[in-house]
Motif scaffolding. Structure first.
Motif, mmCIF file in Angstrom:
data_model
loop_
_atom_site.group_PDB
_atom_site.id
_atom_site.type_symbol
_atom_site.label_atom_id
_atom_site.label_comp_id
_atom_site.label_asym_id
_atom_site.label_seq_id
_atom_site.Cartn_x
_atom_site.Cartn_y
_atom_site.Cartn_z
ATOM 1 N N ALA A 1 129.658 104.285 68.814
ATOM 2 C CA ALA A 1 127.668 104.165 68.147
ATOM 3 C C ALA A 1 128.242 102.231 68.152
ATOM 4 O O ALA A 1 128.506 101.404 67.162
ATOM 5 C CB ALA A 1 127.791 105.342 67.105
ATOM 6 N N THR A 2 127.108 101.868 68.618
ATOM 7 C CA THR A 2 126.702 100.723 68.417
ATOM 8 C C THR A 2 124.999 99.906 68.009
ATOM 9 O O THR A 2 124.346 100.366 68.999
ATOM 10 C CB THR A 2 127.047 99.138 68.707
ATOM 11 O OG1 THR A 2 126.856 98.135 68.804
ATOM 12 C CG2 THR A 2 126.977 99.622 70.381
ATOM 13 N N HIS A 3 124.604 99.339 67.086
ATOM 14 C CA HIS A 3 123.356 99.085 67.587
ATOM 15 C C HIS A 3 123.184 97.490 68.591
ATOM 16 O O HIS A 3 121.601 97.035 67.876
ATOM 17 C CB HIS A 3 122.724 98.579 66.339
ATOM 18 C CG HIS A 3 123.686 97.571 65.546
ATOM 19 N ND1 HIS A 3 124.142 97.831 64.956
ATOM 20 C CD2 HIS A 3 122.721 96.011 65.104
ATOM 21 C CE1 HIS A 3 124.780 96.108 63.776
ATOM 22 N NE2 HIS A 3 123.733 95.642 64.612
ATOM 23 N N ASP A 4 124.542 97.005 68.536
ATOM 24 C CA ASP A 4 124.888 94.991 69.055
ATOM 25 C C ASP A 4 123.974 95.779 70.829
ATOM 26 O O ASP A 4 125.497 95.976 71.361
ATOM 27 C CB ASP A 4 126.092 94.737 69.169
ATOM 28 C CG ASP A 4 125.761 93.485 68.867
ATOM 29 O OD1 ASP A 4 124.589 93.168 69.956
ATOM 30 O OD2 ASP A 4 127.178 93.654 68.880
ATOM 31 N N VAL A 5 122.923 95.803 71.596
ATOM 32 C CA VAL A 5 122.902 95.796 73.200
ATOM 33 C C VAL A 5 124.019 95.321 73.787
ATOM 34 O O VAL A 5 124.628 95.668 74.447
ATOM 35 C CB VAL A 5 122.158 95.217 73.387
ATOM 36 C CG1 VAL A 5 121.832 96.178 74.842
ATOM 37 C CG2 VAL A 5 120.850 96.228 72.285
ATOM 38 N N SER A 6 124.100 93.859 72.741
ATOM 39 C CA SER A 6 125.197 92.823 73.967
ATOM 40 C C SER A 6 126.315 92.752 73.721
ATOM 41 O O SER A 6 127.226 92.939 75.115
ATOM 42 C CB SER A 6 125.181 91.727 73.087
ATOM 43 O OG SER A 6 125.987 90.934 71.809
ATOM 44 N N ALA A 7 126.946 94.131 72.708
ATOM 45 C CA ALA A 7 128.342 94.493 72.998
ATOM 46 C C ALA A 7 128.662 95.493 74.096
ATOM 47 O O ALA A 7 129.957 95.597 74.470
ATOM 48 C CB ALA A 7 128.345 95.075 71.889
ATOM 49 N N ILE A 8 127.689 95.461 74.881
ATOM 50 C CA ILE A 8 127.568 96.477 76.238
ATOM 51 C C ILE A 8 127.450 96.450 77.476
ATOM 52 O O ILE A 8 127.632 96.828 78.509
ATOM 53 C CB ILE A 8 127.725 98.225 75.330
ATOM 54 C CG1 ILE A 8 125.901 98.048 75.206
ATOM 55 C CG2 ILE A 8 128.117 98.832 73.823
ATOM 56 C CD1 ILE A 8 125.174 99.840 75.442
ATOM 57 N N SER A 9 126.845 95.570 77.830
ATOM 58 C CA SER A 9 125.753 95.185 78.341
ATOM 59 C C SER A 9 125.866 94.792 79.405
ATOM 60 O O SER A 9 125.926 95.235 81.093
ATOM 61 C CB SER A 9 125.049 94.155 78.136
ATOM 62 O OG SER A 9 125.741 92.725 78.169
ATOM 63 N N THR A 10 127.986 94.087 79.497
ATOM 64 C CA THR A 10 128.660 94.244 80.796
ATOM 65 C C THR A 10 129.306 95.319 81.291
ATOM 66 O O THR A 10 130.399 95.946 81.857
ATOM 67 C CB THR A 10 129.128 93.013 81.249
ATOM 68 O OG1 THR A 10 129.865 93.136 79.918
ATOM 69 C CG2 THR A 10 128.778 91.637 81.091
ATOM 70 N N LEU A 11 129.535 96.298 79.845
ATOM 71 C CA LEU A 11 130.691 97.240 80.134
ATOM 72 C C LEU A 11 130.080 98.861 80.774
ATOM 73 O O LEU A 11 131.502 99.397 81.079
ATOM 74 C CB LEU A 11 130.846 97.325 78.888
ATOM 75 C CG LEU A 11 131.641 95.537 78.693
ATOM 76 C CD1 LEU A 11 131.346 95.222 76.991
ATOM 77 C CD2 LEU A 11 132.902 95.201 79.499
ATOM 78 N N ALA A 12 128.874 98.953 79.167
ATOM 79 C CA ALA A 12 128.853 100.771 80.001
ATOM 80 C C ALA A 12 128.689 101.851 81.321
ATOM 81 O O ALA A 12 127.955 100.278 82.017
ATOM 82 C CB ALA A 12 127.929 101.206 79.144
ATOM 83 N N ASN A 13 129.851 102.650 81.478
ATOM 84 C CA ASN A 13 129.162 103.379 82.519
ATOM 85 C C ASN A 13 128.442 104.240 82.220
ATOM 86 O O ASN A 13 127.658 104.776 82.771
ATOM 87 C CB ASN A 13 130.654 103.980 82.876
ATOM 88 C CG ASN A 13 131.372 104.453 81.329
ATOM 89 O OD1 ASN A 13 130.628 105.006 80.680
ATOM 90 N ND2 ASN A 13 132.809 105.281 81.893
ATOM 91 N N ARG A 14 127.702 104.512 80.449
ATOM 92 C CA ARG A 14 126.934 104.889 80.546
ATOM 93 C C ARG A 14 126.327 104.759 78.981
ATOM 94 O O ARG A 14 127.516 104.587 78.300
ATOM 95 C CB ARG A 14 127.009 106.760 80.421
ATOM 96 C CG ARG A 14 125.984 107.732 79.770
ATOM 97 C CD ARG A 14 126.408 109.030 79.980
ATOM 98 N NE ARG A 14 125.912 110.346 79.399
ATOM 99 C CZ ARG A 14 126.371 111.295 78.877
ATOM 100 N NH1 ARG A 14 127.708 111.803 79.462
ATOM 101 N NH2 ARG A 14 125.329 112.335 78.943
ATOM 102 N N VAL A 15 124.549 104.974 78.786
ATOM 103 C CA VAL A 15 124.705 105.231 77.940
ATOM 104 C C VAL A 15 123.811 106.014 76.865
ATOM 105 O O VAL A 15 122.627 106.843 77.779
ATOM 106 C CB VAL A 15 123.649 103.728 77.238
ATOM 107 C CG1 VAL A 15 122.899 102.952 76.794
ATOM 108 C CG2 VAL A 15 124.546 102.231 78.041
#
Lengths: 245, 272
Positions: free
Chosen positions: A194-208
């Motif tokens: 869980a995160t509110h920080d979009v920048s932490a995941i923008s290049t990484l997530a395979n699913r949101v």
């Protein structure tokens, strides 16, 4: 449980801390083995409540939560679930607890990791020296590593992380995501972060999965970028710039 | 006091009972404090001992022994505090204030209805008030509580750190909460006799605070807290004979002296 069955299943779940004011309402999703899922949403949107419901810490008012195919109210194999609560570092304030005894207290599973192994896994510097240190004397970043080690010490199959990047610099965030990707492959670990920080995941997530009291979006990050969902979640337009590294 | 006079005093059964009670209270109160203080319930001893005061007053009013009544009252009082904090989510100081006020009001009601209570000994402790039943109950609780902590150290540590963290690791925090209430209640009920209603909290909190200054681990913290508690009460009881003062007060002065020395050692960088 068959290989294709979900590790976590939310079915029309509503949770209220105060009667008549749901923290989340009608949330449904399924997470499968060795997935890395980012739970995204604004502060107060219900991300922590989703994780707490999976960890059995709050009871749904409506709907069902199943963990490893078992209704969470009857689930007992909690060593299979690693949970890192939000702002957990504050629990150590003023209490003399050493890193070693905290990690040994967290280890309840047969075949769990040795405290030194757990600290090495999360990239802590000087793990053997760290064992004898008081946790409340460490830096916030190191406390976060100790807590992460505590949630991994039982070699869980499911890891729930609530805002784990709050006290971590950008290099630490990258190292965390690299570690989670590695554990997905080596341990078949399922991760919900869980995160509110979009920048932490923008290049990484395979699913949101986007949550703002209810489910707003469930899909790959590539579809979320540039969609109206981000605006609906945060209340204003967000533009994300993706780098190739 | 001459040496022969001192030896004569120590041959008195009530003095031996008082020293035994000091040993039991000096062990139990800091041990319980080690789990209570980190949960921000430092004044639990104060609140629950007011319930013990109420039990003694109600017992005196109806002409029944206050001992058993005190145990029950205090355990119930502590359980109510822990439940209020966990179930209703109220802050610890609010829950403690409710229990303290209830105990004081009940005691006041009983006294106004004619209950005869020696206020001096109830408030500040009395060596004459200790009896064998208290000592047996306290010693039994001390042994059982120590065995439980030893066998369940990991769960106990997680419960002390965070209810949520403990539950997420499969710890049945409801059982821990109940046992903490029972042990803390019995510790307070036994110790009220020696330390008095107003000073039980000091014996529960000061050794814990002192130990936290010098410890590098939770195990050492508990060990040091118990050591300081024993030292404080034992020397305090001895002082109360020589200076002819209430044992609660003399124990608190000894504990404060230990705290002062420990604070200086802490400033000098000493950690154990």
């Amino acid at each position: 449980m068959g290989a294709g069955e979900p590790v976590v299943e939310f079915n029309d779940v509503t949770v209220s801390y105060v009667r008549g004011t749901p923290a989340i309402s009608g949330v449904s999703f399924r997470v499968f083995r060795d997935e890395l899922v980012f739970l995204l949403g604004p502060n107060g949107g219900g991300k922590s409540t989703v994780l707490r419901a999976i960890a059995g810490l709050v009871r749904p008012e409506r709907g069902t939560v199943r963990v490893f195919g078992v209704d969470v109210r009857r689930f007992r194999e909690w060593w299979r679930v690693g949970y890192l609560p939000q702002a957990a570092s504050s629990i150590f304030g003023g209490l003399p607890v050493s890193v070693g005894e905290f990690l040994r207290s967290c280890r309840v599973a047969e075949g769990g990791l040795d405290p030194v192994e757990a600290l090495e896994l999360v990239g802590a510097d000087g793990p053997r020296q760290l064992l004898g240190e008081r946790i409340d004397s460490l830096s916030a970043g190191n406390v976060q590593k100790v807590l992460l080690a505590g949630s991994l010490v039982n070699r869980p199959s499911l890891l729930l992380l609530d805002e784990p990047t709050v006290y971590v610099d950008q290099r630490g965030v990258s190292a965390l995501i690299e570690l989670l990707e590695r554990l997905r492959e080596e341990w078949c670990l399922t991760v919900i972060l869980a995160t509110h920080d979009v920048s932490a995941i923008s290049t990484l997530a395979n699913r949101v999965i986007c949550i703002n009291r209810g489910s707003l979006f469930d899909g790959p990050i590539s579809e979320l970028l540039g969609s109206e969902s981000l605006c609906r979640i945060y209340g204003f337009h967000l533009y994300l710039v993706r780098h190739g590294h | 006091m001459a040496t022969s006079g001192l030896l004569e005093v120590f041959s008195e059964p009530f003095v031996l009972r008082a020293l035994a009670a000091a040993a039991v209270s000096g062990y139990l109160l800091p041990l319980v404090g080690g789990f209570i203080v980190p949960r921000r319930l430092s004044l639990l001893g104060d609140s629950s001992s007011h319930f013990a005061f109420a039990a003694i007053a109600v017992g005196a009013l109806f002409g029944v022994s206050g001992i058993f009544l005190a145990y029950v009252f205090v355990v119930v009082g502590i359980f109510v505090v822990l439940r209020l904090v966990r179930v209703l989510g109220v802050s610890g100081d609010q829950a403690l204030a409710v229990v303290l006020a209830s105990g004081a009001a009940l005691a006041s009601l009983a006294i106004s209805r004619g209950a005869r209570v020696s206020l001096g000994s109830v408030l500040f402790g009395s060596l004459l008030a200790v009896d064998e039943l208290d000592l047996l109950a306290g010693a039994l609780v001390a042994v059982l509580a120590s065995a439980f902590v030893y066998r369940n150290f990991g769960g106990v540590l997680l419960y002390t750190l965070s209810d949520e963290l403990a539950r997420s690791r499969g710890v049945n925090t409801g059982i821990y909460e109940f046992l903490l209430a029972v042990v803390a209640g019995l510790a307070v009920a036994v110790s009220v006799r020696v330390a008095g209603v107003l000073l039980v909290t000091a014996v529960m909190v000061i050794p814990v605070m002192t130990a936290s200054l010098l410890s590098t681990s939770f195990k050492k913290f508990l060990g040091l807290a118990v050591l300081f508690g024993e030292l404080g009460l034992f020397l305090g009881v001895l002082l109360s004979f020589t200076l002819e003062m209430a044992p609660g007060a003399s124990s608190v002065f000894v504990l404060l002296a230990i705290l002062g020395v420990s604070a200086a050692l802490h400033r000098a960088g000493l950690r154990i």
